[in-house]
Design an enzyme around this catalytic site. Structure first.
Site, PDB file in Angstrom:
ATOM      1  N   VAL A  64       5.673 -19.997  38.525  1.00 48.92           N
ATOM      2  CA  VAL A  64       4.567 -19.110  38.137  1.00 48.92           C
ATOM      3  C   VAL A  64       4.511 -17.811  38.930  1.00 48.92           C
ATOM      4  O   VAL A  64       3.743 -16.922  38.592  1.00 48.92           O
ATOM      5  CB  VAL A  64       3.198 -19.815  38.259  1.00 48.92           C
ATOM      6  CG1 VAL A  64       3.044 -20.894  37.216  1.00 48.92           C
ATOM      7  CG2 VAL A  64       2.971 -20.356  39.664  1.00 48.92           C
ATOM      8  N   TYR A  65       5.291 -17.696  39.993  1.00 51.06           N
ATOM      9  CA  TYR A  65       5.250 -16.459  40.768  1.00 51.06           C
ATOM     10  C   TYR A  65       5.813 -15.321  39.920  1.00 51.06           C
ATOM     11  O   TYR A  65       7.019 -15.227  39.687  1.00 51.06           O
ATOM     12  CB  TYR A  65       6.046 -16.590  42.070  1.00 51.06           C
ATOM     13  CG  TYR A  65       5.461 -17.560  43.077  1.00 51.06           C
ATOM     14  CD1 TYR A  65       4.150 -18.029  42.961  1.00 51.06           C
ATOM     15  CD2 TYR A  65       6.211 -18.010  44.156  1.00 51.06           C
ATOM     16  CE1 TYR A  65       3.615 -18.914  43.887  1.00 51.06           C
ATOM     17  CE2 TYR A  65       5.685 -18.899  45.087  1.00 51.06           C
ATOM     18  CZ  TYR A  65       4.388 -19.349  44.941  1.00 51.06           C
ATOM     19  OH  TYR A  65       3.865 -20.231  45.866  1.00 51.06           O
ATOM     20  N   SER A  66       4.903 -14.469  39.457  1.00 53.87           N
ATOM     21  CA  SER A  66       5.255 -13.365  38.554  1.00 53.87           C
ATOM     22  C   SER A  66       6.040 -13.869  37.336  1.00 53.87           C
ATOM     23  O   SER A  66       6.979 -13.226  36.863  1.00 53.87           O
ATOM     24  CB  SER A  66       6.040 -12.264  39.286  1.00 53.87           C
ATOM     25  OG  SER A  66       5.261 -11.706  40.329  1.00 53.87           O
TER      26      SER A  66
END
Length: 332
Positions: A64-66
């Site tokens: 989910v990081y960016s």
């Protein structure tokens, strides 16, 4: 000031034999999703390359990081490196799209997202695959079965977890033993000098069960770097835009920072280095996750492994706070 080139130190993760550097490089900043992120692939690559050259072999990211951007940058940075020396960790749980089956810890989502993460990371396997949060809508047995399948298929080496209530983690470990599933070998809790609530929640479970601890936000969202002041409105850094960081602006935490600054000055170290050194003194902690946004921050953080604290200094740093657990405190 302590020298980062004095040499990185290593430990084993929890009860496993896998060797990891005593600092883990957190890769959430390598992306463009939030205003405080680096938002520059070249600069991100420079930080990763220097971390690897300093001997940090443990990198932690998440799908989910960016929305996958962080994993892609990490995948690009490790290309050509000796993969056998690296420990690459990522996570699954968060929403990765707008439609159905785009989040959570169902068997379908876990396996789909593992395959997607492998592609973005440009690797054949993930060393540590972690559930990012607890999923109330999916039986833990289903989640453990899916994770065990990934290990059996050789796509994942070990499994870990992050941020949940102690009873939930205890239940997961019990169900692993009961059902013959893979067991979580690590836990990522929020843990720092100003965020000590997990001492009353997850850390006793990890200590008892031989689970490795990889603290996130070890510098309290930047508060423990000493860059903020009591009487000044933050104009930059995470506190300027992040409410959780601003919540740390309490008199109790300022008292911690006062002691931290005094000890750091006496040791010719920075407040950040002493904060990380305090975590490294904790027997239950394996590798705090640092999140530098620049080469200077990285060099400063890496030098923390050479800072040692006396029992008296540790007692003084801890004195202003009494750890208390609540669901709200735990950011669940």
């Amino acid at each position: 000031m302590n020298d980062p080139d004095d040499g990185m130190e290593y430990t084993t993760l929890g009860s496993t034999g896998m060797e990891v550097s005593k600092l883990c490089l957190g890769c959430m900043n390598f992306g463009s999703d939030q205003p405080w992120m680096i938002d520059d692939e070249e600069r991100s690559r420079e930080v990763i390359d220097r971390a690897l050259d300093l001997g940090i072999n443990f990198l932690d990211t998440a799908n989910v990081y960016s929305r996958g951007e962080s994993e892609e940058i990490v995948g690009s940075a490790i290309e050509g490196r000796d993969r056998s020396e690296l420990v690459i960790a990522t996570k699954v749980y968060g929403e990765m799209g707008e439609g159905p089956n785009q989040g959570g810890l169902s068997r379908k989502h876990i396996i789909d997202q593992c395959e997607a993460s492998l592609e973005r990371l440009n690797t054949d396997y993930i060393d540590l695959y972690q559930i990012h949060r607890w999923d109330d809508s999916t039986p833990i047995e289903e989640t453990l079965s899916a994770l065990s399948y990934l290990v059996e298929e050789g796509l994942v080496r070990y499994i870990g977890a992050s941020t949940m209530m102690g009873w939930q983690f205890t239940k997961a470990l019990y169900e692993s033993d009961l059902g013959g599933h893979e067991r979580f070998v690590s836990m990522q809790p929020e843990y720092s000098l100003v965020d000590r609530h997990e001492e009353e929640n997850l850390l006793p479970v990890c200590r008892d069960q031989g689970v490795g601890v990889i603290p996130w936000s070890p510098l309290g969202g930047g508060f423990l770097t000493g860059k903020y002041d009591r009487d000044a409105e933050p104009a930059e850094g995470r506190a300027a835009t992040d409410d959780h960081t601003r919540e740390r602006f309490t008199e109790e935490n300022w008292a911690v920072l006062d002691v931290l600054r005094e000890i750091a000055e006496r040791k010719d170290a920075s407040p950040a280095q002493v904060s990380l050194a305090w975590l490294l003194e904790k027997e239950v902690v394996d590798a705090p996750i640092i999140g530098p946004r620049s080469l200077d921050h990285l060099e400063e953080n890496a030098a923390a492994v050479s800072v040692s604290l006396t029992d008296e200094e540790i007692e003084r740093l801890e004195a202003p706070k009494t750890p208390v657990w609540s669901r709200a405190t735990g950011d669940l």
